[in-house]
Enzyme design. Structure first.
Site, short mmCIF file in Angstrom:
data_model
loop_
_atom_site.label_atom_id
_atom_site.label_comp_id
_atom_site.label_asym_id
_atom_site.label_seq_id
_atom_site.Cartn_x
_atom_site.Cartn_y
_atom_site.Cartn_z
CG ASP A 1 -15.47 57.31 34.28
OD1 ASP A 1 -15.93 56.15 34.39
OD2 ASP A 1 -14.99 57.96 35.22
CG LEU A 2 -20.99 59.72 35.38
CD1 LEU A 2 -22.16 59.43 36.30
CD2 LEU A 2 -21.35 60.82 34.39
CG ASP B 1 -18.59 56.12 37.25
OD1 ASP B 1 -17.99 55.11 36.83
OD2 ASP B 1 -18.03 57.03 37.88
#
Length: 391
Positions: free
Chosen positions: A246-247, A289
């Site tokens: 996950d960003l 994201d």
């Protein structure tokens, strides 16, 4: 559905031209066949007329015909022959006279000959009979002339018959060639349509199984790739790893610069992850994201952890776009087969739990499911990349 929506314009023009060519060849063949049949019938009629002339000559030679008057119609053989000398062979009246002349000759042949012993004057030729002899000689000349004329016409009819036959052969050959070309063009068109159909199916499958922004496999295709990786690892008796990434800091970039810049960041991150993986590995976009990486055929679990850390490092590099420098980070959770779970669904759940632990631990971390299962979470902070390493 209309044909114009199925075939392209060049294919339609080719098929129409070949259809018209085949139609013209069929019409030409029919006309030539009709002409050939007419010539054949004309030849048969002329041959029959020649046979009648030869029969008349044989009758004249076989019997000296005196002036015999036909009963009830005042028409004798010499007068009929005299009239025949003035007419052409294709005249309708000529045909009737020849028929009547043949009937008179047949009747004369059936009459018994005169007995010279009973009639002393029978042996002497009368003046009328001498005139009839001249008429018969003229009839022989007429028959010869008519025979030459009929033979010429018969030869012309036969030539016309052969010429018509050649036209029929050429028309049939041209029609067959046109039909063959039509079939070849139709096969090519059908093959093109088949390729188009396969391309459309592939496009639909890509739309259904691929993320439209990054081109990565989506959530739907992820489950199949995950099952295949688990099956290969079980068959080879090795490990497989699932990494959920996950960003970090993506929402501020998206809110500050807009969704277009956010899409640029997602595409750039996807490209970095694809370039860092092997051909047997898979990176999928779950949505937003969040990404999932499947690392297949792992002999050493440490290798999977290293690959996950390398992915996080690559994602954390600054992204240069136009005159902007964009910075995002990443957190990752990792689960191993068969150490942590024995099927893909459970591996994905454990990796997601490890990601949640990495997020809560300060982000920019890689957490394994094994660390969580053993009751202690070892969060290894990753060194920050220098600003010079940019994409």
């Amino acid at each position: 559905m209309s044909v114009k929506y199925i075939l392209d314009a060049p294919s339609r023009r080719k098929l129409i031209a070949l259809s018209l060519l085949a139609l013209v060849c069929c019409v030409l063949g029919g006309w030539a066949a009709s002409r050939m049949m007419d010539a054949q019938r004309e030849g048969e009629r002329l041959a029959h007329l020649l046979h009648r002339l030869e029969s008349l000559r044989a009758a004249i030679l076989s019997n000296a015909i005196p002036a015999v008057v036909a009963p009830d119609d005042d028409a004798n053989v010499p007068r009929l022959l005299s009239e025949c000398l003035q007419l052409a062979a294709d005249d309708a009246a000529q045909q009737r006279r020849l028929t009547k002349l043949g009937a008179l000759l047949d009747m004369r042949q059936r009459q018994p000959p005169l007995n010279p012993d009973l009639d002393p004057e029978a042996g002497a030729m009368q003046p009328g009979e001498l005139g009839n002899t001249y008429v018969l000689l003229a009839a022989h000349a007429w028959i010869d002339a008519m025979k030459v004329s009929l033979e010429d016409r018969l030869e012309l009819s036969q030539a016309r018959h052969l010429e018509s036959l050649q036209w029929v052969q050429w028309a049939v050959a041209a029609a067959l060639i046109a039909a063959l070309l039509f079939g070849l063009v139709l096969i090519r068109v059908m093959r093109h349509l088949s390729h188009q159909g396969h391309a459309r199916i592939s496009s639909l499958e890509a739309k259904a199984n691929r993320d439209p922004l990054t081109g990565l496999p989506n959530r739907r295709l992820l489950q199949d790739r995950l099952e295949q990786a688990v099956l290969r690892a079980r068959r080879r008796r090795c490990h497989a790893a699932v990494v959920v990434i996950d960003l970090d800091g993506f929402k501020p970039v998206n809110d500050t610069y807009g969704h277009a810049i956010g899409d640029v960041v997602l595409r750039r991150v996807s490209k970095r992850m694809k370039s860092a993986l092997r051909s047997e590995d898979t990176v999928c976009r779950m949505g937003g994201d969040e990404f999932v990486v499947i690392i297949g055929e792992v002999d050493d679990p440490v290798y999977a952890v290293r690959r996950a850390r390398d992915l996080v490092l690559r994602i954390s590099r600054p992204i240069r776009h136009e005159d902007k420098v964009l910075r995002v980070g990443a957190s990752a959770g990792l689960a191993l087969f068969p150490d942590d779970a024995g099927d893909g669904t459970e591996l994905l759940e454990l990796a997601d739990q490890a990601l949640y632990a990495a997020k809560n631990g300060g982000r920019g971390q890689v957490v394994t499911a094994g660390e969580i299962n053993h009751g202690h979470t070892t969060l290894t902070s990753l060194p920050s990349e220098p600003a010079a390493q940019t994409a």
